[in-house]
Design a protein around this motif. Structure first.
Motif, PDB file in Angstrom:
ATOM      1  N   GLY A 123       1.884  -1.090  -6.809  1.00 40.69           N
ATOM      2  CA  GLY A 123       0.797  -0.720  -5.904  1.00 40.69           C
ATOM      3  C   GLY A 123      -0.004  -1.932  -5.455  1.00 40.69           C
ATOM      4  O   GLY A 123      -0.399  -2.054  -4.288  1.00 40.69           O
ATOM      5  N   ALA A 124      -0.247  -2.874  -6.375  1.00 41.38           N
ATOM      6  CA  ALA A 124      -0.984  -4.078  -6.030  1.00 41.38           C
ATOM      7  C   ALA A 124      -0.203  -4.933  -5.046  1.00 41.38           C
ATOM      8  O   ALA A 124      -0.773  -5.477  -4.088  1.00 41.38           O
ATOM      9  N   VAL A 125       1.109  -5.045  -5.245  1.00 42.83           N
ATOM     10  CA  VAL A 125       1.934  -5.837  -4.336  1.00 42.83           C
ATOM     11  C   VAL A 125       1.949  -5.207  -2.945  1.00 42.83           C
ATOM     12  O   VAL A 125       1.825  -5.891  -1.921  1.00 42.83           O
ATOM     13  N   VAL A 126       2.067  -3.888  -2.871  1.00 40.88           N
ATOM     14  CA  VAL A 126       2.056  -3.197  -1.571  1.00 40.88           C
ATOM     15  C   VAL A 126       0.706  -3.383  -0.888  1.00 40.88           C
ATOM     16  O   VAL A 126       0.640  -3.646   0.319  1.00 40.88           O
ATOM     17  N   PHE A 127      -0.373  -3.281  -1.653  1.00 36.16           N
ATOM     18  CA  PHE A 127      -1.711  -3.452  -1.079  1.00 36.16           C
ATOM     19  C   PHE A 127      -1.889  -4.861  -0.526  1.00 36.16           C
ATOM     20  O   PHE A 127      -2.405  -5.044   0.583  1.00 36.16           O
ATOM     21  N   VAL A 128      -1.487  -5.867  -1.275  1.00 35.70           N
ATOM     22  CA  VAL A 128      -1.609  -7.257  -0.826  1.00 35.70           C
ATOM     23  C   VAL A 128      -0.752  -7.481   0.421  1.00 35.70           C
ATOM     24  O   VAL A 128      -1.172  -8.147   1.376  1.00 35.70           O
ATOM     25  N   GLY A 129       0.436  -6.900   0.443  1.00 32.43           N
ATOM     26  CA  GLY A 129       1.298  -7.027   1.616  1.00 32.43           C
ATOM     27  C   GLY A 129       0.666  -6.417   2.849  1.00 32.43           C
ATOM     28  O   GLY A 129       0.703  -7.000   3.950  1.00 32.43           O
ATOM     29  N   LEU A 130       0.073  -5.235   2.710  1.00 29.02           N
ATOM     30  CA  LEU A 130      -0.604  -4.600   3.840  1.00 29.02           C
ATOM     31  C   LEU A 130      -1.814  -5.411   4.291  1.00 29.02           C
ATOM     32  O   LEU A 130      -2.078  -5.533   5.490  1.00 29.02           O
ATOM     33  N   ALA A 131      -2.561  -5.958   3.351  1.00 30.22           N
ATOM     34  CA  ALA A 131      -3.733  -6.755   3.704  1.00 30.22           C
ATOM     35  C   ALA A 131      -3.321  -8.011   4.470  1.00 30.22           C
ATOM     36  O   ALA A 131      -3.963  -8.386   5.471  1.00 30.22           O
ATOM     37  N   ILE A 132      -2.244  -8.669   4.035  1.00 30.18           N
ATOM     38  CA  ILE A 132      -1.780  -9.867   4.733  1.00 30.18           C
ATOM     39  C   ILE A 132      -1.286  -9.503   6.129  1.00 30.18           C
ATOM     40  O   ILE A 132      -1.583 -10.202   7.106  1.00 30.18           O
ATOM     41  N   THR A 133      -0.561  -8.395   6.261  1.00 31.67           N
ATOM     42  CA  THR A 133      -0.067  -7.958   7.574  1.00 31.67           C
ATOM     43  C   THR A 133      -1.228  -7.661   8.523  1.00 31.67           C
ATOM     44  O   THR A 133      -1.213  -8.070   9.688  1.00 31.67           O
ATOM     45  N   ALA A 134      -2.247  -6.958   8.035  1.00 30.95           N
ATOM     46  CA  ALA A 134      -3.403  -6.638   8.880  1.00 30.95           C
ATOM     47  C   ALA A 134      -4.136  -7.905   9.304  1.00 30.95           C
ATOM     48  O   ALA A 134      -4.594  -8.022  10.447  1.00 30.95           O
ATOM     49  N   THR A 135      -4.233  -8.876   8.404  1.00 32.73           N
ATOM     50  CA  THR A 135      -4.910 -10.131   8.734  1.00 32.73           C
ATOM     51  C   THR A 135      -4.151 -10.896   9.798  1.00 32.73           C
ATOM     52  O   THR A 135      -4.750 -11.421  10.750  1.00 32.73           O
ATOM     53  N   VAL A 136      -2.834 -10.963   9.672  1.00 32.14           N
ATOM     54  CA  VAL A 136      -2.023 -11.675  10.656  1.00 32.14           C
ATOM     55  C   VAL A 136      -2.135 -11.004  12.023  1.00 32.14           C
ATOM     56  O   VAL A 136      -2.282 -11.679  13.058  1.00 32.14           O
ATOM     57  N   ILE A 137      -2.094  -9.685  12.048  1.00 29.86           N
ATOM     58  CA  ILE A 137      -2.215  -8.969  13.327  1.00 29.86           C
ATOM     59  C   ILE A 137      -3.573  -9.237  13.968  1.00 29.86           C
ATOM     60  O   ILE A 137      -3.676  -9.487  15.168  1.00 29.86           O
ATOM     61  N   GLU A 138      -4.620  -9.225  13.169  1.00 31.57           N
ATOM     62  CA  GLU A 138      -5.970  -9.450  13.709  1.00 31.57           C
ATOM     63  C   GLU A 138      -6.138 -10.878  14.232  1.00 31.57           C
ATOM     64  O   GLU A 138      -6.765 -11.103  15.262  1.00 31.57           O
ATOM     65  N   LEU A 139      -5.563 -11.843  13.543  1.00 32.31           N
ATOM     66  CA  LEU A 139      -5.715 -13.228  13.970  1.00 32.31           C
ATOM     67  C   LEU A 139      -4.877 -13.562  15.195  1.00 32.31           C
ATOM     68  O   LEU A 139      -5.230 -14.468  15.960  1.00 32.31           O
TER      69      LEU A 139
END
Length: 129
Positions: A10-26
């Motif tokens: 769950g932690a790995v999936v959460f970190v992956g989603l957070a990184i994806t959202a950050t890349v999309i926003e930037l």
């Protein structure tokens, strides 16, 4: 699989989603807001209009019955809203024109006044609150 493994997954999936959202926003290109200039029409003398509006303000309550002040307020309202009153009148000649006068309150019906019961408040008794 035990509970620790689910927590790690769950932690790995959460970190992956957070990184994806950050890349999309930037990488998103920001849209520049639409800028509109508020240019005054050359036919409007703002200083004279303000002087006349102050004159209507200074005469007080009598201004609501003064036709010149009513026309001046209508012109100022149209200028503020960016409307062209001549174009509106030609577009809909059958439309009712709004009035700036306030209709008087209807007179009370004397028959109702005579038949309405009068309730007197009960006097306070000593010792009660």
């Amino acid at each position: 699989m035990d509970g620790k493994m689910f927590a790690r997954l769950g932690a790995v999936v959460f970190v992956g989603l957070a990184i994806t959202a950050t890349v999309i926003e930037l990488t998103r290109k920001e849209e520049e807001p639409e800028v509109r200039s508020l240019a005054l029409r050359p036919s409007v003398d703002v200083e004279a209009l303000q002087r006349q509006l102050r004159g209507c303000r200074d005469i007080g309550e009598a201004a609501i019955r003064d036709p010149a002040c009513l026309k001046l307020w209508a012109a100022n309202r149209d200028r503020f809203l960016g409307q062209n009153p001549k174009a509106q009148r030609t577009a809909s000649p059958d439309a009712p024109t709004p009035t700036a006068t306030i209709a008087p309150a209807p007179a009370p019906d004397p028959a109702l006044k005579e038949t309405a019961p009068v309730i007197q408040p009960e006097p306070a008794r000593p010792g009660t609150h």
